[in-house]
Design a protein around this motif. Structure first.
Motif, PDB file in Angstrom:
ATOM      1  N   HIS A 186       1.224  -1.436   0.128  1.00 27.31           N
ATOM      2  CA  HIS A 186       0.232  -0.562   0.274  1.00 27.31           C
ATOM      3  C   HIS A 186       1.028   1.522  -0.171  1.00 27.31           C
ATOM      4  CE1 HIS A 186      -3.226   2.564   1.051  1.00 27.31           C
ATOM      5  NE2 HIS A 186      -2.362   3.694   2.314  1.00 27.31           N
ATOM      6  N   GLU A 187       2.053   1.513   1.110  1.00 25.61           N
ATOM      7  CA  GLU A 187       2.714   2.399   0.415  1.00 25.61           C
ATOM      8  C   GLU A 187       3.514   2.479  -0.733  1.00 25.61           C
ATOM      9  OE1 GLU A 187       4.826   2.062   4.214  1.00 25.61           O
ATOM     10  OE2 GLU A 187       3.946   2.317   5.587  1.00 25.61           O
ATOM     11  N   SER A 189       2.198   1.722  -3.008  1.00 28.48           N
ATOM     12  CA  SER A 189       1.060   2.129  -4.366  1.00 28.48           C
ATOM     13  C   SER A 189       0.989   3.639  -4.288  1.00 28.48           C
ATOM     14  CB  SER A 189       0.161   1.852  -3.740  1.00 28.48           C
ATOM     15  OG  SER A 189      -0.699   1.703  -2.654  1.00 28.48           O
ATOM     16  N   GLN A 190       1.489   4.631  -3.427  1.00 23.02           N
ATOM     17  CA  GLN A 190       1.283   5.673  -3.484  1.00 23.02           C
ATOM     18  C   GLN A 190       2.598   6.540  -3.892  1.00 23.02           C
ATOM     19  OE1 GLN A 190      -1.724   6.445  -1.523  1.00 23.02           O
ATOM     20  NE2 GLN A 190      -2.119   4.095  -2.223  1.00 23.02           N
ATOM     21  N   ARG A 191       3.568   6.001  -3.965  1.00 23.17           N
ATOM     22  CA  ARG A 191       4.568   6.761  -4.615  1.00 23.17           C
ATOM     23  C   ARG A 191       3.736   6.816  -6.142  1.00 23.17           C
ATOM     24  NH1 ARG A 191       9.681   3.234  -3.019  1.00 23.17           N
ATOM     25  NH2 ARG A 191       9.060   4.121  -0.375  1.00 23.17           N
ATOM     26  N   PRO A 222      -7.134   0.934   3.797  1.00 17.14           N
ATOM     27  CA  PRO A 222      -6.229   2.031   3.768  1.00 17.14           C
ATOM     28  C   PRO A 222      -6.570   3.431   4.840  1.00 17.14           C
ATOM     29  CG  PRO A 222      -7.321   1.481   1.776  1.00 17.14           C
ATOM     30  CD  PRO A 222      -8.546   0.936   2.861  1.00 17.14           C
ATOM     31  N   GLU A 223      -7.819   3.878   5.925  1.00 14.26           N
ATOM     32  CA  GLU A 223      -7.546   5.123   5.580  1.00 14.26           C
ATOM     33  C   GLU A 223      -7.426   4.448   6.977  1.00 14.26           C
ATOM     34  OE1 GLU A 223      -8.462   7.547   5.277  1.00 14.26           O
ATOM     35  OE2 GLU A 223      -8.671   7.271   2.974  1.00 14.26           O
TER      36      GLU A 223
END
Length: 306
Positions: A186-187, A189-191, A222-223
């Protein structure tokens, strides 16, 4: 002179009869030391209990849980002579003592459905085999759930002391590995510029772990994220659909798959909390349902349990 000799004889006999004045042997605690040690141990256990309850509200000592389940089942005609116990807990060795405790109340044996993280990896074939082992005209009890360590070192979830290992050790390792992988993905994917690559098909040797990760990922928000504290509840929510699918207990309109095999099916789910060697494990009941011979949900017993 005779009187003097008589007095001397009395004194000599008295001295011989007195117990020797032996000092406390080295390493042997004095009475007040023993009292203090016992008091400190009791206080430590009480603090451990309070911290664990704060972390896992509703948790019951394993022996109290076993006793309560046994009483409730016997009140409905289920005992070791007419009931087969099946469990679905992680293959981690720290869970075996809890399973033995449960089986002692129901015939002294149990059918194992579980694999990594407590998922019922025995599958439909395992359910079929289990159903064929139910005593004729008897009943079935299925108890399942994820597990989590609770360390006495810092009263934290996610690790537990183990025999022969100096430091607290990760628990449940499978669920933690899934959490770390899901969080890292998940981290990533935020890039900026990230795009999802289709991974190669997983080798069969990691079949269980891949299923654990995919099921937990399905419950991932994710929240909110995942943590050692929240992971057990998320894992329980991930395991329950698998249990319901295999047993056919996921819908009020569905007939469970032990119909005709079990006069009564009892499904109990929750979170097993492992503690250090020499201390009692705990169980957090989150589900306690009784299905009748026709395969329909008859009674929700969780309120009675709590």
């Amino acid at each position: 002179m005779r009187i003097l000799l008589l007095l001397l004889l009395v004194v000599t006999c008295y001295a011989a009869m007195r117990p020797p004045n032996v000092k406390n042997p080295a390493g042997m605690p004095k009475l007040h030391d023993m009292t203090t040690s016992a008091g400190e141990s009791s206080a430590a256990n009480n603090e451990h209990h309070q911290k664990l309850i704060e972390k896992f509200p509703g948790a019951m000592p394993a022996s109290a849980f076993r006793s309560r389940v046994e009483t409730m089942l016997k009140a409905r005609g289920l005992d070791g002579g007419n009931t087969l116990l099946s469990t679905s807990f992680c293959c981690d060795e720290v869970n075996r003592s809890f399973e033995r405790l449960l089986s002692d109340s129901l015939g002294g044996h149990s059918f194992n459905l579980g694999g990594l993280s407590g998922f019922p990896f025995a599958g439909s074939v395992g359910i079929g085999a289990m159903a064929s082992h139910i005593p004729t005209g008897g009943h079935a009890v299925v108890i399942y759930g994820p597990h989590v360590g609770f360390s006495t070192a810092d009263y934290a979830a996610g690790a537990v002391e183990r025999s022969g290992i100096a430091a607290p050790n990760g628990c449940c390792g499978s669920a933690i590995a899934a959490m770390n992988s899901i969080t890292a993905e998940h981290e990533e994917s935020q890039r900026p510029g990230w795009f999802k690559r289709n991974p190669p098909l997983p080798p069969i040797i990691d079949m269980q772990q891949n299923h654990v990760q995919e099921q937990i990922k399905g419950q991932f928000d994710p929240e909110v994220g995942l943590s050692h504290d929240s992971l057990p509840s998320v894992a329980f929510s991930a395991i329950t659909p698998d249990v319901d699918y295999l047993l056919g207990t996921g819908s009020d309109d569905e007939t469970h798959k032990l119909e005709g095999k079990a006069s009564t099916l009892v499904v109990i789910g929750g979170i097993l909390v492992n503690t250090a060697p020499g201390m009692e494990d705990y169980f957090v009941p989150m589900r306690f349902e009784l299905f009748d011979e026709g395969g329909k949900l008859k009674t929700n017993l969780l309120g009675e349990m709590l």
